[in-house]
Design an enzyme around this catalytic site. Structure first.
Site, PDB file in Angstrom:
ATOM      1  CE  LYS A  34       1.015  18.065 -12.086  1.00  0.00           C
ATOM      2  NZ  LYS A  34       0.059  18.322 -13.246  1.00  0.00           N
ATOM      3  CE1 TYR A 265     -14.762  -7.709   3.940  1.00  0.00           C
ATOM      4  CE2 TYR A 265     -12.992  -6.330   2.762  1.00  0.00           C
ATOM      5  CZ  TYR A 265     -13.809  -6.516   4.040  1.00  0.00           C
ATOM      6  OH  TYR A 265     -13.414  -5.830   5.167  1.00  0.00           O
TER       7      TYR A 265
END
Length: 379
Positions: A34, A265
């Protein structure tokens, strides 16, 4: 154009892991592919697993199952999560087993089979304590009674009964024997209603390796298939697994900076000494979790180098100290190779406060996939 990063998939490792688990469990395995084979590529992984002796494939959705069929993979396949208005006729026609957890879904499958004129192969799921999908309590006898009715009329064939474990990855968990007992009771009820399933399965990767009472006819392996210890290195019994994915990139910028330089940042990180910073073209849009700030590392210049500052959408920064790093130098983000001590996907999961499944399935589409078909390296 060349991608900025590559996930190298070792299909020999996939094959080795299938054989390792099947030997340890003494039981055939279902390879769970999956989420595009946990990010490794569902069709390629499926072929490698089947070639190594896997008997079944497991996926979540109808779309995943039908994609395997479109890729030419015809092996027995179980799919298990749907809306009740799913196009079950397409699954039946493709020879996909339908996992069913409610009478509503079962009725829709039987109706589709009648319209198609061919019986649906169904595997009924019991909820034995996970409290997700599956029928529990009084819902289970109702589900098996309806299944027997539809089986007698010829619209379905109950090929399997199954369930899923809640914490088999915790060595010695008392929940495992409780779930085994609940599962055996669910089997008793199903057989008492007249059902005679060919397949009974409960074990996941961790249980396949550590809990013999859970193995029954088949073990469903997900994480172990991809070479990741389902116990997180806690000594639960994952022996001989080999990581299948190595995430690689290259340095795209290098700069020497003085002490007191802010990085990324914020800045949340300020250099404490003169150092060299290397820029990598991978960020959280590619699967590197932002939450790993201040903890993660990569393999560069023959050693582990810390990721510093905030991980951005497309890039992150590595502090390489005084190492002679240049633009174009190779970087291993995770993946064990015989010539390095690169971080593992389990470590990245720990740094992010998540599980390896999320790291692997989060590796984005901008990261190219390449495949090794030869023998796995020895280490």
């Amino acid at each position: 154009m060349a991608a900025l990063a590559e996930a190298e998939i070792d299909l020999a490792a996939i094959a080795r892991n299938v054989r390792t688990v099947a030997t340890a469990a003494g039981t055939p395995v279902m390879a769970v592919v999956k989420a595009d084979g946990f990010g490794h590529g569902a069709a390629a992984v499926a072929r490698a697993a089947l070639g190594a002796g896997a008997r079944w494939l497991g996926v979540t959705s109808a779309a995943e199952a039908l994609a395997l069929r479109s890729a030419g993979v015809t092996a027995p396949t179980l799919s298990w999560l749907y809306r009740p208005d799913e196009d079950f006729a397409a699954l039946i026609a493709a020879g996909v087993d339908v996992g069913v957890s409610t009478p509503v879904h079962l009725r829709a499958v039987a109706d589709a089979a009648r319209r198609l004129g061919a019986p649906a192969m169904v595997q009924l799921k019991a909820d034995t304590g996970l409290s997700r999908n599956g029928a529990a309590g009084e819902d289970w006898p109702e589900l098996v009674a309806w299944a027997r009715k539809y089986e007698v009329e010829g619209s379905i064939r109950v090929r399997g009964v199954w369930s899923h474990l809640a914490d088999a990855d915790v060595p010695g968990s008392p929940a495992v024997p409780r779930q085994v007992a609940a599962f055996e009771e669910a089997l008793r009820i199903a057989r008492g209603a007249g059902l005679d399933p060919d397949l009974v399965h409960l074990a996941n990767s961790a249980a396949a390796l550590s809990a013999p009472r859970t193995r029954f006819d088949l073990c469903r392996i997900g994480l172990a298939l991809y070479g990741v210890d389902p116990f997180g290195g806690t000594g639960g019994g994952a022996v001989g697994l080999r990581a299948a994915m190595t995430l690689r990139t290259t340095v795209v910028n290098v700069k020497r900076v003085p002490a007191g330089t802010g990085v990324s940042y914020g800045p949340d990180h300020v250099t404490s000494r003169p150092t060299t910073l290397a820029l990598l073209p991978l960020g959280y849009a590619d699967g590197l979790p932002r939450a790993t700030e201040g903890r993660a590392a990569v393999w560069l210049a023959g050693r582990r180098c810390p990721v510093v500052g905030r991980v951005a959408m497309d890039q992150c920064v590595v502090d390489v100290g005084d190492a002679p790093v240049t633009i174009g130098d190779p970087v291993v983000v995770f993946g064990r190779r015989c010539d390095s001590a690169a971080p593992t996907v389990t470590e990245w999961a720990r740094w992010a406060g998540t599980n390896p499944h999320e790291i692997l399935t989060g590796i984005g589409a901008r990261v190219a996939r390449s495949y090794l078909h030869g023998e796995t390296e020895k280490s």
